[in-house]
Design a protein around this motif. Sequence first.
Motif, PDB file in Angstrom:
ATOM      1  N   HIS A 111       0.849  -1.193   0.000  1.00  0.00           N
ATOM      2  CA  HIS A 111       0.000   0.000   0.000  1.00  0.00           C
ATOM      3  C   HIS A 111       0.886   1.244   0.000  1.00  0.00           C
ATOM      4  CE1 HIS A 111       0.796  -0.738   4.309  1.00  0.00           C
ATOM      5  NE2 HIS A 111       0.803   0.570   4.391  1.00  0.00           N
ATOM      6  N   GLN A 112       0.261   2.404  -0.110  1.00  0.00           N
ATOM      7  CA  GLN A 112       0.997   3.666  -0.146  1.00  0.00           C
ATOM      8  C   GLN A 112       0.698   4.484   1.116  1.00  0.00           C
ATOM      9  OE1 GLN A 112      -0.797   2.570  -3.038  1.00  0.00           O
ATOM     10  NE2 GLN A 112       1.200   1.703  -3.521  1.00  0.00           N
ATOM     11  N   VAL A 113       1.724   5.163   1.598  1.00  0.00           N
ATOM     12  CA  VAL A 113       1.528   6.132   2.681  1.00  0.00           C
ATOM     13  C   VAL A 113       1.895   7.507   2.129  1.00  0.00           C
ATOM     14  CG1 VAL A 113       2.175   6.851   5.012  1.00  0.00           C
ATOM     15  CG2 VAL A 113       2.072   4.407   4.446  1.00  0.00           C
ATOM     16  N   TYR A 114       0.951   8.430   2.253  1.00  0.00           N
ATOM     17  CA  TYR A 114       1.164   9.810   1.815  1.00  0.00           C
ATOM     18  C   TYR A 114       1.301  10.693   3.049  1.00  0.00           C
ATOM     19  CZ  TYR A 114      -0.639   8.690  -2.893  1.00  0.00           C
ATOM     20  OH  TYR A 114      -0.828   8.175  -4.145  1.00  0.00           O
ATOM     21  N   SER A 115       2.342  11.523   3.090  1.00  0.00           N
ATOM     22  CA  SER A 115       2.454  12.534   4.143  1.00  0.00           C
ATOM     23  C   SER A 115       2.617  13.897   3.495  1.00  0.00           C
ATOM     24  CB  SER A 115       3.646  12.255   5.065  1.00  0.00           C
ATOM     25  OG  SER A 115       3.286  11.330   6.067  1.00  0.00           O
ATOM     26  N   GLY A 116       1.775  14.823   3.909  1.00  0.00           N
ATOM     27  CA  GLY A 116       1.873  16.204   3.439  1.00  0.00           C
ATOM     28  C   GLY A 116       2.627  17.022   4.469  1.00  0.00           C
ATOM     29  N   VAL A 117       3.313  18.061   4.005  1.00  0.00           N
ATOM     30  CA  VAL A 117       3.986  19.002   4.900  1.00  0.00           C
ATOM     31  C   VAL A 117       3.708  20.409   4.388  1.00  0.00           C
ATOM     32  CG1 VAL A 117       6.163  19.796   5.901  1.00  0.00           C
ATOM     33  CG2 VAL A 117       5.887  17.390   5.333  1.00  0.00           C
ATOM     34  N   ALA A 118       3.261  21.279   5.304  1.00  0.00           N
ATOM     35  CA  ALA A 118       3.053  22.688   4.970  1.00  0.00           C
ATOM     36  C   ALA A 118       3.881  23.537   5.921  1.00  0.00           C
ATOM     37  CB  ALA A 118       1.583  23.051   5.106  1.00  0.00           C
ATOM     38  N   CYS A 119       4.502  24.584   5.381  1.00  0.00           N
ATOM     39  CA  CYS A 119       5.241  25.546   6.210  1.00  0.00           C
ATOM     40  C   CYS A 119       4.660  26.930   5.951  1.00  0.00           C
ATOM     41  CB  CYS A 119       6.721  25.562   5.837  1.00  0.00           C
ATOM     42  SG  CYS A 119       7.556  23.995   6.139  1.00  0.00           S
ATOM     43  N   VAL A 136       4.640   0.572   1.111  1.00  0.00           N
ATOM     44  CA  VAL A 136       4.876  -0.307   2.262  1.00  0.00           C
ATOM     45  C   VAL A 136       4.291  -1.684   1.958  1.00  0.00           C
ATOM     46  CG1 VAL A 136       4.480  -0.687   4.735  1.00  0.00           C
ATOM     47  CG2 VAL A 136       4.719   1.653   3.857  1.00  0.00           C
ATOM     48  N   LYS A 137       5.132  -2.716   2.079  1.00  0.00           N
ATOM     49  CA  LYS A 137       4.651  -4.080   1.867  1.00  0.00           C
ATOM     50  C   LYS A 137       4.451  -4.746   3.230  1.00  0.00           C
ATOM     51  CE  LYS A 137       5.420  -8.323  -0.675  1.00  0.00           C
ATOM     52  NZ  LYS A 137       6.378  -9.193  -1.374  1.00  0.00           N
ATOM     53  N   MET A 138       3.234  -5.220   3.458  1.00  0.00           N
ATOM     54  CA  MET A 138       2.891  -5.866   4.727  1.00  0.00           C
ATOM     55  C   MET A 138       3.059  -7.378   4.629  1.00  0.00           C
ATOM     56  SD  MET A 138       1.571  -4.256   7.381  1.00  0.00           S
ATOM     57  CE  MET A 138       0.907  -2.676   7.841  1.00  0.00           C
ATOM     58  N   LYS A 139       3.458  -7.989   5.726  1.00  0.00           N
ATOM     59  CA  LYS A 139       3.511  -9.452   5.775  1.00  0.00           C
ATOM     60  C   LYS A 139       2.089 -10.013   5.725  1.00  0.00           C
ATOM     61  CE  LYS A 139       7.539  -9.889   8.831  1.00  0.00           C
ATOM     62  NZ  LYS A 139       7.930 -10.210  10.217  1.00  0.00           N
ATOM     63  N   ALA A 140       1.985 -11.257   5.304  1.00  0.00           N
ATOM     64  CA  ALA A 140       0.704 -11.965   5.417  1.00  0.00           C
ATOM     65  C   ALA A 140       0.532 -12.325   6.887  1.00  0.00           C
ATOM     66  CB  ALA A 140       0.732 -13.216   4.556  1.00  0.00           C
ATOM     67  N   MET A 141      -0.649 -12.036   7.444  1.00  0.00           N
ATOM     68  CA  MET A 141      -0.898 -12.304   8.873  1.00  0.00           C
ATOM     69  C   MET A 141      -2.158 -13.118   9.065  1.00  0.00           C
ATOM     70  SD  MET A 141      -0.233  -8.649  10.729  1.00  0.00           S
ATOM     71  CE  MET A 141      -1.101  -7.664   9.515  1.00  0.00           C
ATOM     72  N   SER A 142      -2.144 -13.940  10.102  1.00  0.00           N
ATOM     73  CA  SER A 142      -3.363 -14.678  10.450  1.00  0.00           C
ATOM     74  C   SER A 142      -4.290 -13.733  11.224  1.00  0.00           C
ATOM     75  CB  SER A 142      -3.011 -15.872  11.340  1.00  0.00           C
ATOM     76  OG  SER A 142      -2.526 -15.406  12.597  1.00  0.00           O
ATOM     77  N   ALA A 169       6.499  -2.543  13.370  1.00  0.00           N
ATOM     78  CA  ALA A 169       7.682  -2.836  12.537  1.00  0.00           C
ATOM     79  C   ALA A 169       7.768  -4.326  12.229  1.00  0.00           C
ATOM     80  CB  ALA A 169       8.954  -2.383  13.257  1.00  0.00           C
ATOM     81  N   THR A 170       7.211  -5.155  13.105  1.00  0.00           N
ATOM     82  CA  THR A 170       7.318  -6.610  12.922  1.00  0.00           C
ATOM     83  C   THR A 170       6.346  -7.143  11.877  1.00  0.00           C
ATOM     84  OG1 THR A 170       5.711  -7.107  14.674  1.00  0.00           O
ATOM     85  CG2 THR A 170       8.024  -6.903  15.333  1.00  0.00           C
ATOM     86  N   ILE A 171       5.374  -6.305  11.457  1.00  0.00           N
ATOM     87  CA  ILE A 171       4.414  -6.777  10.447  1.00  0.00           C
ATOM     88  C   ILE A 171       4.686  -6.159   9.071  1.00  0.00           C
ATOM     89  CG2 ILE A 171       2.623  -7.301  12.160  1.00  0.00           C
ATOM     90  CD1 ILE A 171       1.173  -4.725  11.352  1.00  0.00           C
ATOM     91  N   VAL A 172       5.728  -5.315   9.008  1.00  0.00           N
ATOM     92  CA  VAL A 172       6.107  -4.698   7.722  1.00  0.00           C
ATOM     93  C   VAL A 172       7.241  -5.509   7.107  1.00  0.00           C
ATOM     94  CG1 VAL A 172       7.163  -2.663   6.651  1.00  0.00           C
ATOM     95  CG2 VAL A 172       5.376  -2.376   8.380  1.00  0.00           C
ATOM     96  N   GLU A 173       7.030  -5.945   5.874  1.00  0.00           N
ATOM     97  CA  GLU A 173       8.061  -6.741   5.195  1.00  0.00           C
ATOM     98  C   GLU A 173       9.137  -5.847   4.582  1.00  0.00           C
ATOM     99  OE1 GLU A 173       7.901  -9.700   1.443  1.00  0.00           O
ATOM    100  OE2 GLU A 173       6.542 -10.208   3.091  1.00  0.00           O
ATOM    101  N   SER A 174       8.708  -4.782   3.892  1.00  0.00           N
ATOM    102  CA  SER A 174       9.695  -3.889   3.274  1.00  0.00           C
ATOM    103  C   SER A 174       9.045  -2.553   2.956  1.00  0.00           C
ATOM    104  CB  SER A 174      10.234  -4.502   1.972  1.00  0.00           C
ATOM    105  OG  SER A 174       9.176  -4.686   1.052  1.00  0.00           O
TER     106      SER A 174
END
Length: 202
Positions: A111-119, A136-142, A169-174
């Motif tokens: 999936h994608q994570v978008y972060s905006g920043v305004a100054c 972000v690639k998530m692990k397969a989980m039960s 962090a433990t459920i994120v593959e890459s």
Amino acid sequence: MSKSPNDGQRLILASSSPRRQELIQGLGLPYIIRVSDADETVEGKITPAELVEVLSIRKASTVREMLESSEKHGIIVGSDTVVVLQNEVLGKPADEQDSFRMLKGLQGTTHQVYSGVACIDAATGKHVVSHSVTNVKMKAMSDEQIRRYIATGEPKDKAGSYAIQGIGATIVESIEGDYFTVVGLPLSLLSDLLLNFDIQVL
């Protein structure tokens, strides 16, 4: 002692997020926190990129309006993060059932994570806004693993129901892209935007 190029400049972080506060601290610039209670509802159909930029500007602008005239100096930093799975924007979960639905959908996928920043310059109102995206690639989980993760309480107030800097962090593959975009404040992008106000992090 040589003068810092940023003498007299400070950042005003428009966020109550402890994660964003930790990150902004890491820049080594003087900063204060002013929490924005900006309305986060957006009407009409807009892209995730537009959404995080609109909300980042709104958070920073709301804080600028709240400042007393004597406080109006420094650069206000607003940020917003959303998780996007197959064009569906996942915000913070409504409850544990909603967390389960989101995590079940994310598991085993990218999936994608978008972060905006305004100054915004508190004194003049001059502003810049941008965003960054990370895959972000998530692990397969039960189902059981998902329930155990929800039981830690970590997903409760997180976009997409997980925190990459916690036990999540433990459920994120890459990841492909900027890690801090996923945490919620892309520091590389922020440092680029601050150059518009003659603030050099390095």
